[in-house]
Write an enzyme that holds these catalytic residues in place. Structure first.
Site, PDB file in Angstrom:
ATOM      1  N   SER A 138      -8.356   1.038   0.417  1.00  0.00           N
ATOM      2  CA  SER A 138      -9.389   0.019   0.492  1.00  0.00           C
ATOM      3  C   SER A 138     -10.331   0.118  -0.716  1.00  0.00           C
ATOM      4  O   SER A 138     -10.845   1.182  -1.024  1.00  0.00           O
ATOM      5  CB  SER A 138     -10.174   0.195   1.777  1.00  0.00           C
ATOM      6  OG  SER A 138     -11.174  -0.772   1.844  1.00  0.00           O
ATOM      7  N   GLY A 139     -10.519  -0.982  -1.405  1.00  0.00           N
ATOM      8  CA  GLY A 139     -11.421  -1.003  -2.550  1.00  0.00           C
ATOM      9  C   GLY A 139     -10.724  -0.693  -3.863  1.00  0.00           C
ATOM     10  O   GLY A 139     -11.364  -0.615  -4.910  1.00  0.00           O
ATOM     11  N   THR A 143      -6.748  -7.083  -3.639  1.00  0.00           N
ATOM     12  CA  THR A 143      -7.020  -8.508  -3.490  1.00  0.00           C
ATOM     13  C   THR A 143      -7.359  -9.131  -4.843  1.00  0.00           C
ATOM     14  O   THR A 143      -6.904 -10.227  -5.167  1.00  0.00           O
ATOM     15  CB  THR A 143      -8.162  -8.721  -2.487  1.00  0.00           C
ATOM     16  OG1 THR A 143      -7.776  -8.100  -1.263  1.00  0.00           O
ATOM     17  CG2 THR A 143      -8.433 -10.181  -2.240  1.00  0.00           C
ATOM     18  N   ASN A 188     -15.670  -0.988   0.775  1.00  0.00           N
ATOM     19  CA  ASN A 188     -15.497  -2.176  -0.065  1.00  0.00           C
ATOM     20  C   ASN A 188     -16.374  -3.304   0.471  1.00  0.00           C
ATOM     21  O   ASN A 188     -16.328  -3.611   1.654  1.00  0.00           O
ATOM     22  CB  ASN A 188     -14.009  -2.574  -0.023  1.00  0.00           C
ATOM     23  CG  ASN A 188     -13.705  -3.760  -0.923  1.00  0.00           C
ATOM     24  OD1 ASN A 188     -14.602  -4.334  -1.537  1.00  0.00           O
ATOM     25  ND2 ASN A 188     -12.434  -4.134  -0.985  1.00  0.00           N
ATOM     26  N   SER A 191     -13.913  -6.236   1.869  1.00  0.00           N
ATOM     27  CA  SER A 191     -12.673  -5.616   2.320  1.00  0.00           C
ATOM     28  C   SER A 191     -11.845  -6.589   3.156  1.00  0.00           C
ATOM     29  O   SER A 191     -12.357  -7.233   4.076  1.00  0.00           O
ATOM     30  CB  SER A 191     -13.015  -4.379   3.143  1.00  0.00           C
ATOM     31  OG  SER A 191     -11.839  -3.717   3.491  1.00  0.00           O
ATOM     32  N   SER A 192     -10.560  -6.694   2.806  1.00  0.00           N
ATOM     33  CA  SER A 192      -9.677  -7.572   3.597  1.00  0.00           C
ATOM     34  C   SER A 192      -9.393  -6.873   4.914  1.00  0.00           C
ATOM     35  O   SER A 192      -8.879  -5.760   4.918  1.00  0.00           O
ATOM     36  CB  SER A 192      -8.365  -7.804   2.858  1.00  0.00           C
ATOM     37  OG  SER A 192      -8.586  -7.973   1.481  1.00  0.00           O
ATOM     38  N   GLY A 412      -4.010  -0.646   2.491  1.00  0.00           N
ATOM     39  CA  GLY A 412      -3.404   0.603   2.038  1.00  0.00           C
ATOM     40  C   GLY A 412      -3.592   1.694   3.074  1.00  0.00           C
ATOM     41  O   GLY A 412      -4.264   1.505   4.102  1.00  0.00           O
ATOM     42  N   GLU A 414      -4.903   4.589   5.164  1.00  0.00           N
ATOM     43  CA  GLU A 414      -6.309   4.850   5.511  1.00  0.00           C
ATOM     44  C   GLU A 414      -6.475   6.171   6.258  1.00  0.00           C
ATOM     45  O   GLU A 414      -5.773   6.429   7.223  1.00  0.00           O
ATOM     46  CB  GLU A 414      -6.852   3.742   6.433  1.00  0.00           C
ATOM     47  CG  GLU A 414      -7.371   2.553   5.678  1.00  0.00           C
ATOM     48  CD  GLU A 414      -8.022   1.508   6.588  1.00  0.00           C
ATOM     49  OE1 GLU A 414      -8.355   0.446   6.074  1.00  0.00           O
ATOM     50  OE2 GLU A 414      -8.186   1.774   7.793  1.00  0.00           O
TER      51      GLU A 414
HETATM   52  N1  ATP Z   1      -9.607  -5.829 -12.023  1.00  0.00           N
HETATM   53  C1  ATP Z   1     -10.868  -5.725 -11.614  1.00  0.00           C
HETATM   54  N2  ATP Z   1     -11.873  -5.959 -12.471  1.00  0.00           N
HETATM   55  C2  ATP Z   1     -13.148  -5.857 -12.075  1.00  0.00           C
HETATM   56  N3  ATP Z   1     -13.521  -5.500 -10.826  1.00  0.00           N
HETATM   57  C3  ATP Z   1     -12.563  -5.253  -9.926  1.00  0.00           C
HETATM   58  C4  ATP Z   1     -11.191  -5.351 -10.254  1.00  0.00           C
HETATM   59  N4  ATP Z   1     -10.480  -5.035  -9.166  1.00  0.00           N
HETATM   60  C5  ATP Z   1     -11.365  -4.766  -8.202  1.00  0.00           C
HETATM   61  N5  ATP Z   1     -12.617  -4.891  -8.630  1.00  0.00           N
HETATM   62  C6  ATP Z   1     -13.862  -4.669  -7.870  1.00  0.00           C
HETATM   63  O1  ATP Z   1     -13.562  -3.902  -6.745  1.00  0.00           O
HETATM   64  C7  ATP Z   1     -13.867  -4.591  -5.535  1.00  0.00           C
HETATM   65  C8  ATP Z   1     -12.831  -4.302  -4.490  1.00  0.00           C
HETATM   66  O2  ATP Z   1     -11.601  -4.858  -4.859  1.00  0.00           O
HETATM   67  P1  ATP Z   1     -10.628  -5.528  -3.787  1.00  0.00           P
HETATM   68  O3  ATP Z   1     -11.394  -6.318  -2.816  1.00  0.00           O
HETATM   69  O4  ATP Z   1      -9.561  -6.190  -4.540  1.00  0.00           O
HETATM   70  O5  ATP Z   1     -10.066  -4.250  -3.062  1.00  0.00           O
HETATM   71  P2  ATP Z   1      -8.873  -4.168  -2.027  1.00  0.00           P
HETATM   72  O6  ATP Z   1      -7.901  -3.208  -2.589  1.00  0.00           O
HETATM   73  O7  ATP Z   1      -8.380  -5.525  -1.724  1.00  0.00           O
HETATM   74  O8  ATP Z   1      -9.579  -3.506  -0.780  1.00  0.00           O
HETATM   75  P3  ATP Z   1      -9.334  -3.769   0.766  1.00  0.00           P
HETATM   76  O9  ATP Z   1      -8.129  -3.017   1.149  1.00  0.00           O
HETATM   77  O10 ATP Z   1     -10.575  -3.233   1.373  1.00  0.00           O
HETATM   78  O11 ATP Z   1      -9.217  -5.224   0.946  1.00  0.00           O
HETATM   79  C9  ATP Z   1     -13.932  -6.042  -5.939  1.00  0.00           C
HETATM   80  O12 ATP Z   1     -14.782  -6.769  -5.106  1.00  0.00           O
HETATM   81  C10 ATP Z   1     -14.445  -5.976  -7.359  1.00  0.00           C
HETATM   82  O13 ATP Z   1     -15.835  -5.830  -7.355  1.00  0.00           O
HETATM   83 MG    MG Z   2      -8.460  -6.694  -0.136  1.00  0.00          MG
END
Ligand code: ATP
Ligand code: MG
Length: 1045
Positions: A138-139, A143, A188, A191-192, A412, A414
């Protein structure tokens, strides 16, 4: 205890990187080696190139080095490793997209766009559906990565009008799903809380034409409870913060999240990185792009508001006694918003009905039961609405049968302090994905090498099938055991489930419980926990709530109420058929298992690419690289194992036939066709291409290529070759299933035609240039075959230029310079054109203006180039008169009688004797000029008696009207001065018809003073105007020079 699969490679150590050269038959050498080194200044951009590829420390050091330089992407072969930068890097512009478009994977630095482009091209050229699996905790940025990929396709793929809407909808589905399915968690801010698999569909031109989304296991418990520091789903806060006043009034909501029980649990209504109000606007807009009608939006929001009202329903009553509802306003709102009967709802929230032996029994609920019934309803309503939302989006994306790229953005692995049913499901999902990864890459490789008779070095890797089986196996798996406890009558509880686990799978190598564990483990485990030894590490799960969550029970009477709702969305979510179905609904875990199995099937049918996301620190901070955290992720993402296998194996393989068909044009022996055995043909071909023995291996039916780069170099050689092929090339293409070869001769024929046309165009262009140069050399000669083309071109281009640059007005005297051959014609054209323009101009002018111009013409004839102040007079309009009726004494007018006044002007008269200056008026009638002093008519000169008029060539206004000396009535010539000399004399000339009698004198004017005496006026240039009697008795006039001659 781990189960290992052994792969047997053919060499002990990986050989040094081969020099990457491909030699095309036209002798073009492509070397990528230097380019690669240049790009690898910061660490290596592909872990495959790491010196010490088995060292985790070296691996992490490479990640760190690159991360510090904002190089967040690194490859392991074709797997992309991405480290969340937690800041905007400006590497996602349109320019970046262009840089990656249609370029070989290895030619540009690693990027998520490279993966996107590679999948896209494979889909287009190999006609095989693709999928991109994005994983990470997560984070870690899953996404974000999936959004970047989608944007890449939206921007770079071909489009049409209809495609634009699909593109918009694909893009706009994100904010909507994130509003309803994402939340702020400790890990996050966005977070999705659901898994998402999205198909993007492309038509035969490669334009995105549709899509489809599958959603997995929304974390419904969040609707009713949030941990400290976390929030409910974004949409609740967006509605409350952003919703218009009257919308909130209609929904019965207050603009304060603290008012709602479902929003206060985490004590975190505001998050600095989130702007609920502006997000609300984005979501509202997205909903309309996707095609939600206003009514649908209203019904959707009614449901969201209902959930908040449900949360505020409170119960009264003793702990063990019957619960009753104390908050009637909520019921009122709910009845209205959900379109149900308030009393029926109230009853359903405090009672349960059970059907036993065909009879309906109703029993009251106690406090605890009632509030969990209420929460169950909230979760069910929200959860089903979410699924409805996904379906609605799917309808708007119009699913087509086309080529597909799938995007998987799923939770992912957890591990929390306390792990429950949700983590169990999520980690099970990750086991399945790992299994898929193994199946698709490792296992299938081994099988294939075996089949092809190629031997390999043993690569040990952990096959996690054993854990998947532990969880999902029929009858014996954890899910089966859980279901059994949920379904069995009697006193089943979370604890009896735990005991059953111990009895059934207690001996399994990957499971232990507090009771079964050794002393050391027992210390770190609770009594209500079981521990799974996941491929990624150990996780303790607390069994509390497992049964309830798995049952996901909603009392029948609550379901009934929802089925009666007027809300059109809810009627789709709660189907009456469900009530008649006496079968128990599938448990949550089993549903999840089934949907995962389907997902695996979908993914298996596609060619996968991987994006492995890593989170650099827990503080969501830019620039911080937390070693421990990252090592942990490297481990459970299986990256080291991934690398080891990559380094050991052959990266690519192709059937001989396909390979030969594709590349045979690169070798004279195999071109245009190879007659012998396929294997020999391929062998000849690669030897000609300069493949080193360690770069490839020949199997039974396929060639194996160790490094992707070797293949890329060959591809490049082919590209170059294709351009140089003018003749017909016969191409064969392989279709999807590989056994089905279709000879696309039409394609080859068409390419041949195109090549011919290209060559023809080139020849023509060269000829033109040649003729042009020759023509230039002979341009001064008579027209002859050598200069014909050139001269015609020059003429043509002059005429075209003339057409563009014709004068715009009669005064515009510009005219393009003509080439020698066209000088005469050009002059003729100019005259014609000017005449035409003048004629047009004359036609357009009005009578007053015409009169003005006529006077100006007269003035010009008299004065042009003769009197110094003439040029200054040209732009000034001539007046009809300088004195109007009131300025002339009535007596004078009276004495003029019927004579019509044509012009009057104030003048100065110089006495004949002494040259004293006197103010006078000069009046012109149709017959005479009259000099007037106030009421007195001082002198009248009939035009017939006007002998002539004298004036100087300087800028002064002095003039003399000459009269005959013999005329006794006259006292001699008159010396006058007008401030408007040109105008005044022009008027005199016209009225008296004396244009030819105006003498312009240089130096001096002689005039008669009467009685035969003469006077002289001398004119000289000076700095200012001066009229005075000189010592010699002459009148001296000095005038400034206005125009140099
Ligand atoms: N390539 C990137 N460039 C800049 N910031 C990023 C990038 N990827 C992620 N982030 C930052 O990290 C935060 C978390 O990313 P994201 O929501 O994609 O995580 P995730 O893997 O989907 O987590 P979850 O499993 O909780 O959904 C984003 O809101 C953004 O602020
Ligand atoms: Mg996500």
């Amino acid at each position: 205890p781990h189960q290992f699969i052994e792969l047997l490679p053919f060499a002990n150590h990986l050989l040094p990187l081969p020099s990457l050269q491909a030699v095309g038959s036209d002798g073009v050498r492509i070397s990528m080696e230097s380019a690669l080194t240049a790009r690898d200044r910061v660490g290596v951009q592909d872990f495959v190139l790491l010196e010490n590829h088995t060292s985790e420390a070296a691996f992490i050091e490479n990640l760190r080095k690159r991360f510090k330089e904002n190089l967040i992407y690194t490859y392991i072969g074709s797997v992309l490793v991405s480290v969340n930068p937690y800041k905007d890097l400006e590497i996602y512009t349109k320019n970046h997209m262009e840089r990656y478009r249609g370029v070989n994977f290895y030619e540009v630095s690693p990027h998520v766009y490279a993966v996107s482009d590679n999948s896209y091209r494979s889909m287009r050229t190999e006609h095989k559906d693709q999928c991109i699996l994005i994983s990470g905790e997560s984070g870690a940025g899953k996404t974000e990565a999936s959004k970047k990929i989608l944007q890449y396709y939206a921007v770079t793929c071909p489009a049409s009008d209809q495609v634009e809407t699909v593109k918009d909808r694909l893009l706009q589905s994100n904010p909507v799903l994130e509003a309803f399915g994402n939340a702020k968690t400790l890990r996050n801010d966005n977070s999705s809380r659901f898994g998402k698999y999205m198909d993007i569909q492309f038509d035969f031109k490669g334009a995105p034409v549709g899509g489809h989304i599958l959603n997995y296991l929304l974390e419904k418990s969040r609707v009713v409870h949030q941990n400290h520091g976390e929030r409910n789903f974004h949409i609740f806060y967006q509605l409350i913060e952003g919703g218009e006043e009257d919308l909130l009034r209609r929904l019965g909501l207050e603009r304060n999240p603290q008012q709602y029980q479902y929003l206060v649990k985490g004590n975190c209504p505001k998050v600095s990185s989130i702007n609920d109000r502006s997000d609300w606007k984005v979501v509202r807009k997205a909903l309309s792009v996707i095609g939600f009608s206003e009514d649908e939006v209203e019904e959707l929001l009614n449901i969201i508001a209902s959930v908040l009202h449900l949360g505020n329903i409170q119960y009264g009553g003793e702990d063990s006694g019957n619960a009753y509802i104390t908050t009637d306003t909520q019921i009122k709102y709910l009845a209205r918003l959900l379109g149900v009967d308030g009393l029926v709802l109230k009853e359903a929230l405090t009672h349960k009905t059970i059907i036993a032996k065909g009879e309906e029994l109703k029993s009251p609920l106690n406090l605890e039961q009632a509030s969990s019934a209420r929460d169950a309803l909230s979760k069910a309503v929200y959860g089903r609405t979410f699924t409805w939302l996904v379906n609605k989006i799917n309808v708007s994306l119009t699913y087509k049968n086309a080529s597909v790229i799938g995007l998987l953005d799923i939770y992912g692995f957890e591990v929390f302090q306390h792990n429950s049913f949700e983590q169990f499901c999520i980690n099970y999902c990750n086991e399945k994905l790992q299994q898929l990864f193994i199946e698709l890459t490792l296992k299938s490789e081994q099988d294939e090498y075996e089949a092809e008779g190629i031997t390999w070095e043993p690569v040990q890797y952990f096959n996690n099938k054993i854990i998947c089986d532990l969880v999902e196996e029929k009858f014996k798996g954890i899910i089966s055991i859980l279901d059994e406890e949920c379904l069995r009558p009697g006193d089943a509880s979370d604890i009896t489930f735990l005991e059953k686990l111990e009895n059934t799978v207690g001996g399994h190598a990957h499971l232990t419980t507090h009771k079964l564990a050794d002393g050391k483990t027992r210390k770190v485990m609770g009594r209500e926990e079981f521990r799974l030894l996941h491929y990624a590490g150990e996780v303790n799960y607390n069994v509390n709530g497992f049964l309830d969550k798995n049952n996901d029970l909603l009392f029948r009477n609550l379901k009934e109420v929802m089925c009666m709702s007027d809300n059109k969305i809810l009627t789709q979510c709660f189907d009456r058929a469900e009530l008649k179905d006496s079968k128990r609904p599938e448990t949550a875990a089993t549903q999840f298992k089934t949907s995962l199995a389907k997902l695996m099937e979908i993914l298996m049918s596609k060619e996968p690419s991987y994006v492995r996301c890593i989170k650099p620190n827990d503080a969501k901070q830019a620039g911080r690289f937390d070693d421990v955290l990252i090592r942990h992720q490297v481990k459970y993402l299986g990256l080291m194992e991934n690398l080891r296998v990559r380094r050991a194996g052959f990266a690519y393989r192709r059937h001989y036939e396909t390979f030969l068909q594709r590349y045979k044009s690169l070798c004279p022996e195999t071109w245009p066709s190879w007659q012998g055995k396929l294997a020999d043909g391929v062998s000849t071909l690669v030897k000609h291409l300069g493949y080193k023995p360690e770069e490839y291996k020949l199997g039974r039916s396929k060639i194996f290529i160790r490094f992707p780069k070797t293949l890329f170099a060959t591809e490049d050689a082919l590209e170059t070759r294709k351009h140089s092929l003018g003749e017909r090339v016969t191409y064969h293409m392989v279709l999807v299933d590989g056994c089905h070869l279709l000879s696309l001769r039409t394609v080859a024929w068409w390419r041949g035609i195109l090549a011919c046309r290209r060559a023809q165009r080139k020849r023509q262009a060269a000829n033109t240039i040649r003729r042009f140069i020759k023509g230039f050399i002979y341009r001064h000669n008579e027209r002859c075959p050598e200069n014909e083309y050139f001269l015609d071109y020059v003429r043509y281009s002059f005429l075209m230029k003339l057409r563009r640059n014709l004068p715009k007005s009669v005064l515009d005297k510009s005219w393009p310079t003509a080439p020698t051959a066209l000088i005469e014609a050009s002059e003729q054209l100019r005259k014609l054109y000017m005449q035409n323009m003048v004629w047009g101009y004359c036609k357009r002018i009005n009578p007053e203006w015409k009169h003005q111009l006529e006077q100006k013409m007269v003035a010009s004839e008299i004065f042009k180039n003769k009197k110094d102040n003439y040029p200054q007079s040209v732009p000034k309009l001539f007046m009809g008169t300088r004195l109007n009726g009131e300025e002339i004494n009535p007596k004078v007018l009276q004495s003029l009688g019927s004579e019509k006044m044509k012009y009057a002007v104030p003048v100065t008269k110089y006495d004949r004797k002494g040259y004293k200056a006197r103010p006078r008026q000069l009046l012109l009638t149709s017959n005479c000029a009259v000099i007037v002093e106030e009421a007195k008519l001082k002198q009248r000169i009939d035009y017939a008696a006007l002998k002539g008029i004298s004036v100087s060539s300087l800028s002064d206004g002095v003039f003399v009207l000459h009269v005959p000396t013999e005329d006794k009535k006259q006292k001699g010539d008159v010396v006058l001065q007008s401030d408007h000399i040109i105008e005044t004399l022009t008027k005199v000339a016209i009225c008296a018809d004396k244009a030819n009698s105006i003498n312009i004198n240089q130096g001096s004017i002689t005039f008669t003073m009467g009685q035969g005496k003469e006077g002289i006026i001398d004119f000289t240039s000076g700095s200012e105007l001066l009229v005075a009697k000189a010592k010699n008795g002459h009148l001296s006039v000095t005038a400034p020079r206005l125009n140099s001659r």
